[in-house]
Design an enzyme around this catalytic site. Structure first.
Site, mmCIF file in Angstrom:
data_model
loop_
_atom_site.group_PDB
_atom_site.id
_atom_site.type_symbol
_atom_site.label_atom_id
_atom_site.label_comp_id
_atom_site.label_asym_id
_atom_site.label_seq_id
_atom_site.Cartn_x
_atom_site.Cartn_y
_atom_site.Cartn_z
ATOM 1 N N GLU A 115 0.829 -1.218 0.000
ATOM 2 C CA GLU A 115 0.000 0.000 0.000
ATOM 3 C C GLU A 115 0.858 1.261 0.000
ATOM 4 O O GLU A 115 0.532 2.238 -0.667
ATOM 5 C CB GLU A 115 -0.935 -0.027 1.207
ATOM 6 C CG GLU A 115 -1.914 -1.189 1.128
ATOM 7 C CD GLU A 115 -2.848 -1.200 2.314
ATOM 8 O OE1 GLU A 115 -2.482 -1.778 3.345
ATOM 9 O OE2 GLU A 115 -3.923 -0.605 2.216
ATOM 10 N N GLU A 135 -3.896 -9.686 4.563
ATOM 11 C CA GLU A 135 -5.001 -9.183 5.398
ATOM 12 C C GLU A 135 -6.182 -10.148 5.570
ATOM 13 O O GLU A 135 -6.630 -10.373 6.703
ATOM 14 C CB GLU A 135 -5.517 -7.838 4.857
ATOM 15 C CG GLU A 135 -4.651 -6.655 5.247
ATOM 16 C CD GLU A 135 -3.529 -6.381 4.263
ATOM 17 O OE1 GLU A 135 -3.228 -7.282 3.449
ATOM 18 O OE2 GLU A 135 -2.951 -5.291 4.318
HETATM 19 N N1 COA Z 1 5.143 -7.694 12.355
HETATM 20 C C1 COA Z 1 6.039 -7.831 13.352
HETATM 21 N N2 COA Z 1 7.176 -8.553 13.234
HETATM 22 C C2 COA Z 1 7.409 -9.152 12.056
HETATM 23 C C3 COA Z 1 6.518 -9.047 10.970
HETATM 24 C C4 COA Z 1 5.333 -8.277 11.155
HETATM 25 N N3 COA Z 1 4.436 -8.104 10.168
HETATM 26 N N4 COA Z 1 6.997 -9.754 9.919
HETATM 27 C C5 COA Z 1 8.165 -10.281 10.352
HETATM 28 N N5 COA Z 1 8.409 -9.923 11.630
HETATM 29 C C6 COA Z 1 9.568 -10.290 12.476
HETATM 30 C C7 COA Z 1 9.509 -11.766 12.869
HETATM 31 O O1 COA Z 1 8.683 -11.943 14.021
HETATM 32 C C8 COA Z 1 10.971 -12.031 13.155
HETATM 33 O O2 COA Z 1 11.305 -11.528 14.428
HETATM 34 P P1 COA Z 1 12.277 -12.391 15.432
HETATM 35 O O3 COA Z 1 13.577 -12.492 14.684
HETATM 36 O O4 COA Z 1 12.321 -11.542 16.648
HETATM 37 O O5 COA Z 1 11.608 -13.717 15.597
HETATM 38 C C9 COA Z 1 11.696 -11.179 12.117
HETATM 39 O O6 COA Z 1 10.753 -10.172 11.704
HETATM 40 C C10 COA Z 1 12.118 -11.948 10.893
HETATM 41 O O7 COA Z 1 10.962 -12.611 10.364
HETATM 42 P P2 COA Z 1 10.922 -14.183 10.046
HETATM 43 O O8 COA Z 1 9.499 -14.619 10.118
HETATM 44 O O9 COA Z 1 11.922 -14.906 10.936
HETATM 45 O O10 COA Z 1 11.457 -14.190 8.556
HETATM 46 P P3 COA Z 1 11.115 -15.263 7.446
HETATM 47 O O11 COA Z 1 11.994 -14.911 6.288
HETATM 48 O O12 COA Z 1 11.188 -16.636 7.993
HETATM 49 O O13 COA Z 1 9.578 -15.006 7.061
HETATM 50 C C11 COA Z 1 7.702 -13.629 6.411
HETATM 51 C C12 COA Z 1 9.229 -13.774 6.477
HETATM 52 C C13 COA Z 1 7.415 -12.245 5.831
HETATM 53 C C14 COA Z 1 7.123 -14.733 5.515
HETATM 54 C C15 COA Z 1 7.103 -13.777 7.809
HETATM 55 O O14 COA Z 1 7.871 -12.972 8.701
HETATM 56 C C16 COA Z 1 5.678 -13.349 7.892
HETATM 57 O O15 COA Z 1 4.782 -14.069 7.468
HETATM 58 N N6 COA Z 1 5.437 -12.132 8.449
HETATM 59 C C17 COA Z 1 4.102 -11.632 8.644
HETATM 60 C C18 COA Z 1 3.530 -10.999 7.375
HETATM 61 C C19 COA Z 1 2.145 -10.460 7.680
HETATM 62 O O16 COA Z 1 1.196 -11.190 7.880
HETATM 63 N N7 COA Z 1 2.038 -9.109 7.756
HETATM 64 C C20 COA Z 1 0.814 -8.447 8.183
HETATM 65 C C21 COA Z 1 0.121 -7.875 7.001
HETATM 66 S S1 COA Z 1 -1.429 -7.146 7.451
#
Ligand code: COA
Length: 242
Positions: A115, A135
Site C-alpha cells: 500500500e 489481510e
Molecule cells: N510484524 C512484526 N514482526 C514481524 C513481521 C510483522 N508483520 N513480519 C516479520 N516480523 C519479524 C519476525 O517476528 C521475526 O522476528 P524475530 O527475529 O524476533 O523472531 C523477524 O521479523 C524476521 O521474520 P521471520 O518470520 O523470521 O522471517 P522469514 O523470512 O522466515 O519469514 C515472512 C518472512 C514475511 C514470511 C514472515 O515474517 C511473515 O509471514 N510475516 C508476517 C507478514 C504479515 O502477515 N504481515 C501483516 C500484514 S497485514
C-alpha cells in the site's frame, strides 16, 4: 523535526531519502512508524529544497512485511488494532505530495508495504521482491488505501485475486501486471532509483509537478474534465514563465 527511531530521513542535492528502518522486524509498520512517516511526509510536502523523493526499506530481507503483528496481537482484536491507522491520515498526506515519489522495492513487500508502494508514483523492484496481501487471513481488509489503489493500478480481477486469496506474486508477475515499472537486479536497485530521481530533478520542477497533478487528478475525471485540467495547468505554467 524530532529524532526518529524507525525512519531514516536524509536530504541530498534536492532528493529526500525516506528509509523504513526496522530491519530486525522486516520494517513492519507500527504506530511509531505511522507517527514518524506522518512527520517526515509533512516536512517533505512543505520543503522547497526537496524536489524528488525516494522511499526504500533498510536491511537485506524486506521493503516492509506489513502491519506490525505484535501490535495486533496485544490489541483486543485485529479490527481494533487497525483503528490506530485512522488516527492519522498518513495515506492522504502521502497522496497529497505534489512531488514525484519513487519506491525502491526489495524482498518482502506485504500488506501495508504494497500500500505504501502504491502511494508512490513510480515503483522499481529488484528480482527478489515478493508481493502479497495477508489481510484476509487475519480477518481484516487493507486500511492504507490498498482496496482502492491496487485495482486502479493492476485492474479489478488481478486486484481481487490478490486481495481475496492472498496469493503472493513475484517481481516478474508484478511487472506483467504493471504493479511495478521495472525489475532490476538487487545490486543496482537503489542506484537505478537514484538515477531516475536525478533525471527527473534535471527538469523544470513546476512542469514535473504539474504533469503529476494532471495525471493523478485526471484519473478521477472524465476525459473532457481531464482535458480542461490539462489546459488549466498548461496555462498556469505559461503564466508562471511569462
Ligand atoms: N510484524 C512484526 N514482526 C514481524 C513481521 C510483522 N508483520 N513480519 C516479520 N516480523 C519479524 C519476525 O517476528 C521475526 O522476528 P524475530 O527475529 O524476533 O523472531 C523477524 O521479523 C524476521 O521474520 P521471520 O518470520 O523470521 O522471517 P522469514 O523470512 O522466515 O519469514 C515472512 C518472512 C514475511 C514470511 C514472515 O515474517 C511473515 O509471514 N510475516 C508476517 C507478514 C504479515 O502477515 N504481515 C501483516 C500484514 S497485514
Amino acid at each position: 523535526m524530532g529524532a526518529f527511531e524507525v525512519i531514516i530521513y536524509e536530504k541530498r542535492d534536492g532528493i529526500g531519502y525516506v528509509i523504513l528502518n526496522r530491519p530486525q522486524a522486516l520494517n513492519a509498520y507500527n504506530i511509531r512508524m505511522r507517527d514518524e512517516l506522518y512527520e517526515v511526509l509533512g516536512a517533505i510536502r512543505d520543503d522547497p529544497e526537496v524536489e524528488v523523493v525516494i522511499l526504500k526499506g533498510a536491511g537485506e530481507k524486506a521493503f516492509c512485511a506489513g502491519a506490525d503483528l505484535t501490535e495486533f496481537l496485544t490489541a483486543p482484536s485485529p479490527v481494533i488494532a487497525r483503528q490506530a491507522r485512522f488516527e492519522r491520515d498518513v495515506w492522504g498526506l502521502f497522496l497529497s505530495i505534489a512531488k514525484p515519489v519513487i519506491a525502491a522495492l526489495h524482498g518482502y513487500v506485504l500488506g501495508s508495504g504494497i500500500e505504501m508502494a502504491l502511494c508512490c508514483d513510480i515503483r522499481l523492484a529488484s528480482e527478489d521482491a515478493r508481493f502479497g496481501l495477508p489481510e484476509p487471513g487475519l480477518g481484516i481488509i487493507p486500511a492504507a488505501g490498498g482496496s482502492q489503489t491496487l485495482p486502479r493500478t493492476i485492474g479489478r480481477a488481478a486486484a481481487l485475486e490478490m486481495l481475496m486469496s492472498s496469493r503472493w506474486i513475484t517481481a516478474d508477475e508484478a511487472y506483467r501486471l504493471k504493479l511495478v515499472n521495472r525489475v532490476v537486479s538487487r545490486a543496482v536497485l537503489f542506484k537505478e532509483a537514484e538515477k531516475l530521481a536525478k533525471k527527473i530533478r534535471s527538469h523544470n520542477r513546476t512542469a514535473v509537478s504539474h504533469a503529476k497533478q494532471a495525471v493523478v487528478r485526471g484519473l478521477d475525471l472524465t476525459l473532457a474534465e481531464g482535458l480542461e485540467l490539462e489546459a488549466q495547468l498548461g496555462r498556469r505554467l505559461i503564466d508562471a514563465k511569462g
